[in-house]
Write an enzyme that holds these catalytic residues in place. Structure first.
Site, PDB file in Angstrom:
ATOM      1  CB  SER A  64      -0.852   0.074   1.067  1.00 36.72           C
ATOM      2  OG  SER A  64      -1.845  -1.042   1.074  1.00 36.72           O
ATOM      3  CB  ALA A  65       0.020   4.784  -0.577  1.00 35.00           C
TER       4      ALA A  65
END
Length: 410
Positions: A64-65
């Protein structure tokens, strides 16, 4: 979701940007983000974008970011000794950061659907434990990854956790299933539809839900109806005694290093005693003619009482400091003293004492100047090398020294 934070060229620059954007708020989260290099969890040949605030996917591998992970870590509020379950553990990046916070007495489990991803996570974990200097500053709870569908956890061995994170969007029909994984006062962070939620268990039947931020996650894959195999999580095991000893010794050695790194200062000298003296400045006010002070060559009797003007205060202070040769015009505590030469009569004085000032600090000597602190030890030395030196000096066999250093060379 991602792209809210400007790109960095190193892991530290990425963390600085996350802090500037207020995603990272607490010192503990900042510390573990700096300790675990995000690029180490990217596949070879794909690390050029590791420090951008963007999600990454390569086959079944997924990250994920960074801003999402920062929000998750802050919201989970992890602490020493807690149990943590990561559903959709992926590369193990988040589980590794969590393990640095919860410490060796915690529980750190991960469930991942794809076996090749679990193999990759274990490979990254071994590389972290073999080469990361973070192990010199933290006591680590090693993650344990299990292959399987997180919606098929074995109910025969129910286990609850203090903190749970779900790395995929949870369908509404499975929300109650996720909530039941929590201990009392436990926290679950998971995406539902297009929102990231924090869910806290208040009692056996009550939960509190709070929206964190909008996100975009792939949905959990529901189990196949023909799938009968259940996911068995590792049974909790007490930490082996040798590992308890290793952790305790390393904590003591780290505390010793930090103590020695503090600037050494000389003890402050005791404050000098202050001589408190009250100064009484006396203004004699003569009301009778006989008390007038004549000037040279003046033979005439005075027509009015003589009074020392207040503007002559310096002179009065000087006179007051001189030894007295007569007790005629001096009174104690404002009471007039009689003249012994005339039987208590003679010159009468209506007021002889008036205190103008009392300064208890005026005559105290100046305090000595503070000593310069002794030079502190060099702060630039590598913490890992300092810890290795401490271990090397211990009066124990070499094999135990290597064990204390997590089998790293001394």
């Amino acid at each position: 979701m991602g792209g809210a934070v400007s790109a960095g060229r190193t892991n530290d620059e990425l963390v600085d940007n996350l802090m500037e954007a207020k995603y990272i708020k607490s010192p503990s989260v900042e510390k573990v983000f700096r300790a675990v290099d995000r690029a180490s969890y990217y596949a070879e040949g794909h690390r050029e974008g590791a420090y951008r605030d963007l999600a990454w996917r390569h086959g079944n591998l997924h990250l994920s970011a960074p801003c999402i992970y920062a929000e998750v870590m802050e919201t989970l509020r992890l602490a020493q000794g807690q149990s943590f379950l990561n559903l959709g553990s992926g590369t193990g990046y988040l589980s590794t950061m969590a393990g640095l916070i919860i410490g060796p007495n915690g529980v750190n489990h991960g469930v991942e659907l794809f076996s090749n991803v679990v193999d990759y996570a274990n490979e990254r974990l071994q590389d972290f434990m073999a080469h990361s200097p973070a192990l010199s500053e933290f006591e680590f709870c090693q993650p344990q990854f299990v292959v399987g569908n997180c919606l098929r956890l074995d109910p025969a061995s129910p286990r609850r956790y203090d903190r749970v994170y779900c790395g995929a969007s949870c369908p509404p029909e499975h929300q109650d299933y996720m909530k039941r994984l929590l201990n009392l006062n436990g926290i679950l962070v998971m995406p539902v539809n297009d929102q990231l939620y924090q869910i806290t268990r208040l009692s056996e039947t009550e939960w509190k839900s709070e929206t964190l931020l909008p996100v975009s996650f792939a949905s959990l894959i529901p189990p196949n109806t023909s799938e009968v195999e259940l996911v068995r999580l590792p049974a909790p095991q007490p930490l082996p005694l040798v590992c308890v000893c290793r952790s305790t010794i390393r904590v003591l050695l780290r505390a010793s290093i930090k103590r020695e790194a503090q600037p050494r200062q000389r003890p402050e000298p005791p404050a000098p005693k202050k001589n408190k003296r009250l100064h009484h400045y006396i203004i004699p006010i003569f009301e009778e003619e006989s008390a007038r002070i004549p000037e040279d060559g003046d033979d005439e009797a005075p027509q009015a009482p003589f009074v020392f003007p207040l503007c002559r205060l310096p002179l009065i202070q000087h006179l007051a400091s001189q030894p007295s040769t007569s007790q005629e015009n001096i009174s104690v505590e404002g009471q007039p003293q009689p003249d012994p030469s005339n039987g208590g009569g003679g010159t009468t004085v209506s007021s002889v004492l008036k205190r103008l000032a009392s300064d208890s600090d005026s005559d105290t000597s100046d305090t000595e100047k503070e000593e310069e602190p002794l030079p502190s030890p060099a702060q630039t030395e590598d913490f890992s090398s300092l810890l290795r030196d401490k271990i090397r000096l211990l009066p124990i066999p070499h094999t135990l020294k290597v064990f204390l250093n997590y089998d790293h060379s001394l």
